[in-house]
Design a protein around this motif. Structure first.
Motif, short mmCIF file in Angstrom:
data_model
loop_
_atom_site.label_atom_id
_atom_site.label_comp_id
_atom_site.label_asym_id
_atom_site.label_seq_id
_atom_site.Cartn_x
_atom_site.Cartn_y
_atom_site.Cartn_z
N LEU A 78 -0.58 9.99 1.67
CA LEU A 78 -0.24 11.34 1.21
C LEU A 78 1.21 11.72 1.53
CD1 LEU A 78 -3.56 13.09 2.36
CD2 LEU A 78 -2.95 12.31 0.04
N GLY A 115 -7.34 5.18 4.42
CA GLY A 115 -6.71 4.35 5.44
C GLY A 115 -6.09 3.09 4.88
N LYS A 165 6.93 9.19 -1.59
CA LYS A 165 7.79 8.86 -0.45
C LYS A 165 8.60 7.59 -0.72
CE LYS A 165 5.52 7.42 3.23
NZ LYS A 165 4.76 7.39 4.50
N PRO A 192 0.86 -1.20 0.00
CA PRO A 192 0.00 0.00 0.00
C PRO A 192 0.89 1.25 0.00
CG PRO A 192 -0.44 -1.47 1.87
CD PRO A 192 0.89 -1.84 1.32
N GLN A 250 -6.05 3.47 -5.36
CA GLN A 250 -6.93 3.84 -4.25
C GLN A 250 -7.33 5.29 -4.54
OE1 GLN A 250 -5.23 4.53 -0.35
NE2 GLN A 250 -7.05 3.80 0.69
N THR A 290 2.48 13.22 4.16
CA THR A 290 2.52 14.64 4.56
C THR A 290 3.75 14.98 5.42
OG1 THR A 290 1.09 14.10 6.43
CG2 THR A 290 0.02 15.01 4.49
N ARG A 291 4.30 13.96 6.10
CA ARG A 291 5.44 14.27 6.97
C ARG A 291 6.69 14.64 6.16
NH1 ARG A 291 5.21 9.10 10.63
NH2 ARG A 291 4.11 8.37 8.78
#
Ligand code: UTP
Length: 298
Positions: A15, A111, A28, A11, A106, A17-18
């Motif tokens: 996003l 989630g 990422k 998966p 997705q 975001t970190r």
């Protein structure tokens, strides 16, 4: 005879975001640990555990990830012409065979459970692995291979587990232990991100799973009832008890780096750099130099 685990779901639709602003344009999973993208470590680990089909759950903006798995014939030709055989070998070792890899979208980040559910039609009545590439595990025997071996004994569903400091339990899925057999624990409950001081143990779930196909059926049910994020933990927890196939935690041997966080990514960069023969000496000297000059300044 137990069915072999030959499929893995990755998966990668979150996003990230970190890691903004980098993740505005770089997935990422493509960020590099020394010279390999995070996802390559996960693929290599999966292969060594006997995985033959790689299913990526992706989302908008993850094109670079799909490109990474394409063959690069022009580049290979150039390297061959220049006699750079070592680089050619490295490049070829990352090639994926046609049909070995599948991408599912997705459409909304609902989630981890929802991401896994999105891949349901590619999994039949068979156990499957789930791997989160931002958990990178340095281990003599790769973590998933350790789990596959343990799973052959237990069946059911298995999650990789590690002890974390009590104050960090609220960041993880946490196991309620039924019986502790050392590397293996049987589980009587699972809580996702328990509130401070309410965790049933400090044994936390990290990003490697071997799941019974029932978990997808459970996700189906949860999906129709849930409004917000769909938690994988809830669907696995439904396998505990008389109606389920059982859930086990596996304390793997190895060191896990949380490359989904900045501090974890930096630590992994240093650790993987120090593990490399071509980098160790320079990196070690640099680390000594900066730590001693910091101490002197204090
Ligand atoms: P994280 O909790 O790390 O979320 O997801 P994230 O979006 O990747 O990163 P942050 O917290 O915003 O920085 C754990 C894993 O689950 C996947 C992510 O891609 C990551 O591999 N995931 C999460 C999905 O595929 N879909 C989701 O809806 C949520």
């Amino acid at each position: 005879m137990r069915k072999k685990v030959t499929k893995a779901i990755f998966p990668v639709a979150g996003l990230g975001t970190r890691f903004l602003p980098a993740t505005k344009s770089v997935p990422k999973e493509i960020m590099t640990l020394v010279d390999r993208p995070l996802v390559q470590y996960a693929i290599d680990e999966a292969r060594e555990a006997g995985i033959k089909e790689f299913i990526f759950v992706t989302s908008r903006g993850k094109g670079a990830l799909e490109d990474y798995f394409d063959h690069a014939p022009q580049l290979e030709q150039e390297l061959r012409k220049k006699g750079k055989d070592d680089l050619l070998e490295i490049l070829k070792s990352t090639n994926m065979d046609s049909g070995e890899i599948a991408y599912i979208r997705q459409h909304r980040a609902m989630g981890l459970g929802h991401a896994v559910w999105c891949a349901r039609r590619l999994i039949h009545n068979e156990p499957f692995a789930v791997m989160l590439p931002d958990d990178v595990i340095a281990a003599e025997t790769p973590c998933l291979a350790q789990m596959v071996e343990a799973y052959e004994e237990t069946g059911g569903s298995m999650v990789a587990a590690m002890e974390v400091p009590e104050e960090q339990t609220s960041s993880y899925g946490v196991l309620d232990i039924d019986a502790d057999h050392g590397s293996m624990v049987s589980v009587k409950g699972m809580v996702e991100k328990p509130a401070q001081c309410t965790a049933p143990s400090n044994l936390a779930v990290i990003g490697r799973y071997i799941l019974s196909p029932n978990v997808l059926r459970n996700l189906n049910r949860i999906k129709s009832g849930a409004g917000g994020e769909i938690q994988l933990t809830d669907a696995i927890a439904q396998e505990i008890g008389e109606d389920g196939d059982g859930v086990y935690g596996y304390r793997f041997r190895g060191q896990r780096f949380d490359c989904g966080s900045k501090a974890g990514f930096l630590q992994a960069t240093v650790a993987f750099g120090l593990a490399r023969d071509d980098l160790r000496e320079d990196l070690e000297a640099y680390l000594m130099e900066i730590t001693s000059s910091r101490r002197a300044a204090e």
